[in-house]
Design a protein around this motif. Structure first.
Motif, PDB file in Angstrom:
ATOM      1  N   PHE A  63     -18.533  31.958 -15.967  1.00 45.21           N
ATOM      2  CA  PHE A  63     -18.489  32.470 -14.598  1.00 45.21           C
ATOM      3  C   PHE A  63     -18.371  31.338 -13.576  1.00 45.21           C
ATOM      4  N   GLU A  64     -18.945  30.177 -13.918  1.00 35.74           N
ATOM      5  CA  GLU A  64     -18.928  29.061 -12.969  1.00 35.74           C
ATOM      6  C   GLU A  64     -17.519  28.556 -12.666  1.00 35.74           C
ATOM      7  N   HIS A  65     -16.584  28.837 -13.559  1.00 36.40           N
ATOM      8  CA  HIS A  65     -15.207  28.371 -13.354  1.00 36.40           C
ATOM      9  C   HIS A  65     -14.456  29.174 -12.293  1.00 36.40           C
ATOM     10  N   LEU A  66     -14.909  30.365 -12.029  1.00 34.21           N
ATOM     11  CA  LEU A  66     -14.124  31.319 -11.251  1.00 34.21           C
ATOM     12  C   LEU A  66     -14.281  31.127  -9.753  1.00 34.21           C
ATOM     13  N   PRO A  67     -13.234  31.392  -8.990  1.00 36.45           N
ATOM     14  CA  PRO A  67     -11.894  31.788  -9.431  1.00 36.45           C
ATOM     15  C   PRO A  67     -11.043  30.599  -9.869  1.00 36.45           C
ATOM     16  N   ILE A  68     -10.185  30.832 -10.846  1.00 38.21           N
ATOM     17  CA  ILE A  68      -9.225  29.830 -11.313  1.00 38.21           C
ATOM     18  C   ILE A  68      -7.909  30.074 -10.579  1.00 38.21           C
ATOM     19  N   ILE A  69      -7.537  29.116  -9.740  1.00 40.27           N
ATOM     20  CA  ILE A  69      -6.318  29.264  -8.923  1.00 40.27           C
ATOM     21  C   ILE A  69      -5.502  27.981  -9.057  1.00 40.27           C
ATOM     22  N   PRO A  70      -4.377  28.003  -9.756  1.00 39.56           N
ATOM     23  CA  PRO A  70      -3.578  26.784  -9.930  1.00 39.56           C
ATOM     24  C   PRO A  70      -3.105  26.208  -8.598  1.00 39.56           C
ATOM     25  N   ASP A  71      -3.193  24.882  -8.494  1.00 37.40           N
ATOM     26  CA  ASP A  71      -2.622  24.206  -7.328  1.00 37.40           C
ATOM     27  C   ASP A  71      -1.117  24.030  -7.498  1.00 37.40           C
ATOM     28  N   GLU A  72      -0.709  23.747  -8.727  1.00 36.27           N
ATOM     29  CA  GLU A  72       0.706  23.661  -9.086  1.00 36.27           C
ATOM     30  C   GLU A  72       0.880  24.491 -10.359  1.00 36.27           C
ATOM     31  N   TRP A  73       1.848  25.396 -10.353  1.00 39.37           N
ATOM     32  CA  TRP A  73       1.973  26.337 -11.466  1.00 39.37           C
ATOM     33  C   TRP A  73       2.726  25.730 -12.637  1.00 39.37           C
ATOM     34  N   LYS A  74       2.298  26.108 -13.851  1.00 39.88           N
ATOM     35  CA  LYS A  74       2.931  25.646 -15.081  1.00 39.88           C
ATOM     36  C   LYS A  74       3.561  26.801 -15.853  1.00 39.88           C
ATOM     37  N   LEU A  75       4.661  26.483 -16.504  1.00 37.17           N
ATOM     38  CA  LEU A  75       5.221  27.354 -17.530  1.00 37.17           C
ATOM     39  C   LEU A  75       5.153  26.610 -18.844  1.00 37.17           C
ATOM     40  N   LYS A  76       5.119  27.342 -19.947  1.00 36.28           N
ATOM     41  CA  LYS A  76       5.176  26.688 -21.251  1.00 36.28           C
ATOM     42  C   LYS A  76       6.046  27.530 -22.187  1.00 36.28           C
ATOM     43  N   PRO A  77       6.708  26.890 -23.137  1.00 35.30           N
ATOM     44  CA  PRO A  77       7.538  27.641 -24.080  1.00 35.30           C
ATOM     45  C   PRO A  77       6.680  28.553 -24.948  1.00 35.30           C
ATOM     46  N   ARG A  78       7.200  29.725 -25.221  1.00 33.19           N
ATOM     47  CA  ARG A  78       6.529  30.601 -26.172  1.00 33.19           C
ATOM     48  C   ARG A  78       6.752  30.029 -27.566  1.00 33.19           C
ATOM     49  N   SER A  79       5.722  30.083 -28.396  1.00 37.76           N
ATOM     50  CA  SER A  79       5.760  29.389 -29.684  1.00 37.76           C
ATOM     51  C   SER A  79       6.903  29.845 -30.578  1.00 37.76           C
ATOM     52  N   LYS A  80       7.261  31.133 -30.556  1.00 37.40           N
ATOM     53  CA  LYS A  80       8.273  31.665 -31.463  1.00 37.40           C
ATOM     54  C   LYS A  80       9.698  31.508 -30.934  1.00 37.40           C
ATOM     55  N   THR A  81       9.832  30.977 -29.725  1.00 30.45           N
ATOM     56  CA  THR A  81      11.183  30.894 -29.147  1.00 30.45           C
ATOM     57  C   THR A  81      11.583  29.463 -28.781  1.00 30.45           C
ATOM     58  N   ARG A  82      10.834  28.494 -29.269  1.00 29.81           N
ATOM     59  CA  ARG A  82      11.115  27.097 -28.909  1.00 29.81           C
ATOM     60  C   ARG A  82      12.522  26.665 -29.334  1.00 29.81           C
ATOM     61  N   SER A  83      12.963  27.141 -30.497  1.00 28.69           N
ATOM     62  CA  SER A  83      14.275  26.712 -30.988  1.00 28.69           C
ATOM     63  C   SER A  83      15.398  27.210 -30.086  1.00 28.69           C
ATOM     64  N   GLN A  84      15.277  28.450 -29.571  1.00 27.10           N
ATOM     65  CA  GLN A  84      16.311  28.976 -28.684  1.00 27.10           C
ATOM     66  C   GLN A  84      16.297  28.250 -27.344  1.00 27.10           C
ATOM     67  N   LEU A  85      15.118  27.858 -26.911  1.00 27.97           N
ATOM     68  CA  LEU A  85      15.010  27.091 -25.668  1.00 27.97           C
ATOM     69  C   LEU A  85      15.720  25.739 -25.831  1.00 27.97           C
ATOM     70  N   ALA A  86      15.600  25.143 -27.012  1.00 24.14           N
ATOM     71  CA  ALA A  86      16.272  23.866 -27.273  1.00 24.14           C
ATOM     72  C   ALA A  86      17.788  24.041 -27.250  1.00 24.14           C
ATOM     73  N   VAL A  87      18.277  25.159 -27.787  1.00 19.32           N
ATOM     74  CA  VAL A  87      19.713  25.451 -27.763  1.00 19.32           C
ATOM     75  C   VAL A  87      20.204  25.537 -26.321  1.00 19.32           C
ATOM     76  N   LEU A  88      19.484  26.256 -25.494  1.00 16.76           N
ATOM     77  CA  LEU A  88      19.877  26.415 -24.089  1.00 16.76           C
ATOM     78  C   LEU A  88      19.803  25.091 -23.338  1.00 16.76           C
ATOM     79  N   ARG A  89      18.821  24.264 -23.664  1.00 11.67           N
ATOM     80  CA  ARG A  89      18.715  22.955 -23.003  1.00 11.67           C
ATOM     81  C   ARG A  89      19.993  22.144 -23.237  1.00 11.67           C
ATOM     82  N   LYS A  90      20.467  22.120 -24.498  1.00 14.19           N
ATOM     83  CA  LYS A  90      21.671  21.359 -24.831  1.00 14.19           C
ATOM     84  C   LYS A  90      22.900  21.945 -24.134  1.00 14.19           C
ATOM     85  N   LEU A  91      23.017  23.279 -24.156  1.00 16.20           N
ATOM     86  CA  LEU A  91      24.196  23.918 -23.573  1.00 16.20           C
ATOM     87  C   LEU A  91      24.240  23.768 -22.053  1.00 16.20           C
TER      88      LEU A  91
END
Length: 662
Positions: A63-91
């Motif tokens: 409870f002491e952590h709350l509220p959690i409000i990002p100062d700068e927002w992050k995205l992260k790759p979904r674990s099962k789709t990393r390979s497709q993300l790599a394909v798109l990065r190259k293309l």
């Protein structure tokens, strides 16, 4: 090289099919004959970061952590789709031109935009990117869409609106879910008490309905029917309309609760002359209902076939992607582009070719007849769900696919059938000083109603009457009835309540906002929200009805009223709509929300969850976060500062955060 980025592989294949051949299929993309490439996302390739990704101290729920409000927002790759993300990065790096081919809605716009941003496309590529809007996967429709590419920059406000919604849901859902789950742990309940901007008002709606039914006390009420006869011996019934003097003996709905009053009316009218003081007869025409959007289709399919909202969406998705028999299913629109009218005869031919039972109506279908469904002013990114021009083997469809295709087809064909025509007659009588009403409804032409079998034409008649005609009341009938409680929600009525949520709001300003928006949730998200409440153990099915559970009720009882009513989501949707129309901004929406969150967290600290829930704790098991397509979206990929929040003690269910967003 032009790179087309589709939302799903099925859409990518449909795009490639109409582009230069020969094609070379590679891992994660299709290379075209002219060197261009078509690749795809797999729904969301990226997801919002978990609280622990901002600060490892946030991994345990404290409870002491709350509220959690990002100062700068992050995205992260979904674990099962990393390979497709790599394909798109190259293309993306190799491309000279990008074409955004996400689904034609708010979430589809953000889904591809966030990938382009995350993978570091140059400012020039982002500025010159084009937008491909496809609602029909058949080659002719895809080719037409490719010839009408727009600048992707035109859709930035739509993407910002989706981004604001996504982040707001994250902030609201994660913080309040953690707060109330932590309080639940104190009472011995080890489940997740999830709170969301849409799911919680929906739960509140069902909880209040269930309690109203349980606390309902039935009361008898009385109606009086006068038996009236003409000089020729023809008879009919007329219903008594109580006067203002009877109000002390009526309930809020005008029903007479005093039996003696009703009996006295019968005594007074028996054997008395009846004077016909007013006769009104109107010839009316009723046009066919508009084609379906997703919610309207889900409601009708639940009524006719008992299908859940999720089953309807999944089946429509199959008819769209696999069979290519329906247009884009996640539509919130019931209108069609005026340019689409030119394909009407072709669509009708496809429908009747696929289904011989509907071919029987061809003599009554006139494609030169143009209903109000074709209206460019009512169409935005996508249009109503209708059949495509594709001829298919109807026998290859499942039962549910056949049922939905047939239903959508009937509503489309109805646009080309004659209106339903009827006469409405209303007769006002005076008997012994009291007012009585008789009505009749006579069908003249069934028109489109014969096609939509669920819409049966009414038929009732009266003798030939005229004002001033001499009539006689031969007797009176007393009908004793009992007030009935409201009915438990079903899939159909709950979806109808979500789309027409303004009926459940008392504040006139909020009601007005809700009437102008999509209601509670959107066409694309309602099925998932309902299913989430079942998954959480807040809803349970009893036959065809949907009931709230003890856990669901306890959560609603503990939450502030504002979190359990649709008012807040109405204000959110209004502001998000203004952002998409460039009438408001991201910051003007997010700042008040973050300010209010501090008060909501402080309020939750004083909540006491009933210890009776301890016995209802779910059995311990390994949990996986449930993520919908719209459940994880953000813009920035690198956090410059940790999210705000403090440290504190541990709690289970570390991966349940993002699944509580709505």
């Amino acid at each position: 090289m032009i790179l087309y980025i589709a939302e799903k592989p099925s859409l990518a294949r449909a795009i490639a099919d109409v582009l230069p051949k020969p094609h070379k299929k590679n891992d994660g993309y299709i290379e075209l004959g002219n060197g261009d490439c078509v690749s795809w996302c797999l729904g969301h390739l990226l997801e919002q970061a978990d609280p622990a990704d901002y600060n490892p101290d946030f991994k345990p729920w404290r409870f002491e952590h709350l509220p959690i409000i990002p100062d700068e927002w992050k995205l992260k790759p979904r674990s099962k789709t990393r390979s497709q993300l790599a394909v798109l990065r190259k293309l993306i790096r190799q491309s000279k031109q990008l074409v955004h081919a996400g689904d034609p809605d708010r979430e589809g716009q953000l889904l591809v935009d966030e990938v382009i941003n995350y993978l570091g496309a140059s400012a020039t590529k982002k500025r010159t990117a084009q937008r491909l809007l496809i609602s029909d996967l058949n080659p002719k429709a895809v080719s037409a869409a490719l010839s009408g590419l727009k600048q992707n920059s035109e859709f930035i406000p739509l993407s910002v609106s989706a981004l604001a919604r996504s982040r707001a849901d994250w902030i609201y859902g994660i913080n309040l879910t953690r707060a109330y789950s932590i309080q639940g742990r104190k009472a011995g309940y080890n489940g997740v008490l999830s709170v969301g901007r849409v799911q919680t008002p929906l739960l509140g709606l069902v909880v209040r309905r269930d309690k109203e039914i349980e606390n309902f006390v039935s009361k008898p009420f009385y109606e009086v029917q006068a038996l009236v006869e003409t000089e020729a011996g023809e008879s009919f019934k007329a219903r008594w309309k109580p006067s203002e003097n009877c109000q002390p003996y009526q309930d809020d709905e005008g029903r007479v609760l005093n039996r003696k009053l009703a009996e006295n009316v019968i005594v007074r009218i028996k054997g008395q002359p009846a004077e016909l003081v007013k006769l009104t007869q109107k010839r009316k025409r009723e046009n066919a209902p508009l084609p379906f959007n997703l919610s309207a289709l889900q409601i009708e399919a639940a009524k006719r076939f008992g299908m859940s909202a999720k089953a309807v969406l999944d089946t429509c998705q199959s008819l769209y992607e696999r069979h290519k028999l329906l247009t884009y299913p996640r539509s919130d629109c019931r209108y069609l582009p005026e340019g689409h009218y030119a394909q009407a005869a072709e669509v009708v031919n496809a429908i009747t070719g696929n289904q011989q039972t509907l071919a029987a109506f061809l003599p009554q279908i006139d494609t030169s007849r143009r209903s109000s469904a074709w209206n460019d002013k009512k169409v935005s990114a996508h249009h109503a769900i209708i059949p495509t021009t594709r001829q298919a083997n109807f026998a290859s469809l499942s039962q549910q696919e056949s049922q939905l295709y047939d239903l959508v087809s009937r509503y489309y064909l109805a646009q080309f059938m004659a209106p339903y025509e009827y006469d409405d007659t209303r007769v006002e009588l005076t008997i012994a000083g009291g007012q009585f009403i008789a009505t009749a409804h006579q069908t003249l032409n069934s028109g489109w109603k014969q096609l939509l079998s669920a819409s049966e034409a009414k038929h009732s008649t009266l003798p030939v009457l005229a004002e001033g005609q001499a009539l006689l009341c031969t007797d009176g009938l007393l009908e004793e009835k009992n007030t009935q409680p409201p009915k438990y929600f079903t899939d159909a009525t709950l979806l109808a309540a979500m789309t027409g949520i303004s009926r459940y709001v008392t504040d006139p300003e909020v009601r007005k906002v809700l009437k102008e928006t999509d209601g509670l949730g959107t066409d694309a998200t309602r099925a998932g929200i309902i299913e989430l409440l079942f998954t959480r153990g807040f809803f349970v099915r009893e036959g065809k009805t949907i009931r709230s559970t003890t856990v669901g009720r306890a959560l609603i009882d503990c939450l502030p009223e504002g979190a359990t009513t649709p008012d807040m989501t109405a204000l959110w949707e209004s502001e998000l709509s203004r952002i998409s129309q460039q009438e408001s901004s991201y910051s003007s929406f997010m700042q008040p929300l973050t300010d209010r969150l501090h008060a909501l967290i402080a309020q939750s600290a004083d909540v006491v969850i009933p210890e009776t829930l301890k016995a209802l704790s779910p059995a311990p098991k390994k949990r996986r976060a449930s993520r919908s397509r719209s459940g994880s979206s953000a813009k920035s990929s690198v956090a410059k500062k940790p999210a705000s929040g403090k440290k504190g003690a541990s709690v289970r269910n570390k991966k349940m955060d993002n699944s509580s967003a709505r």
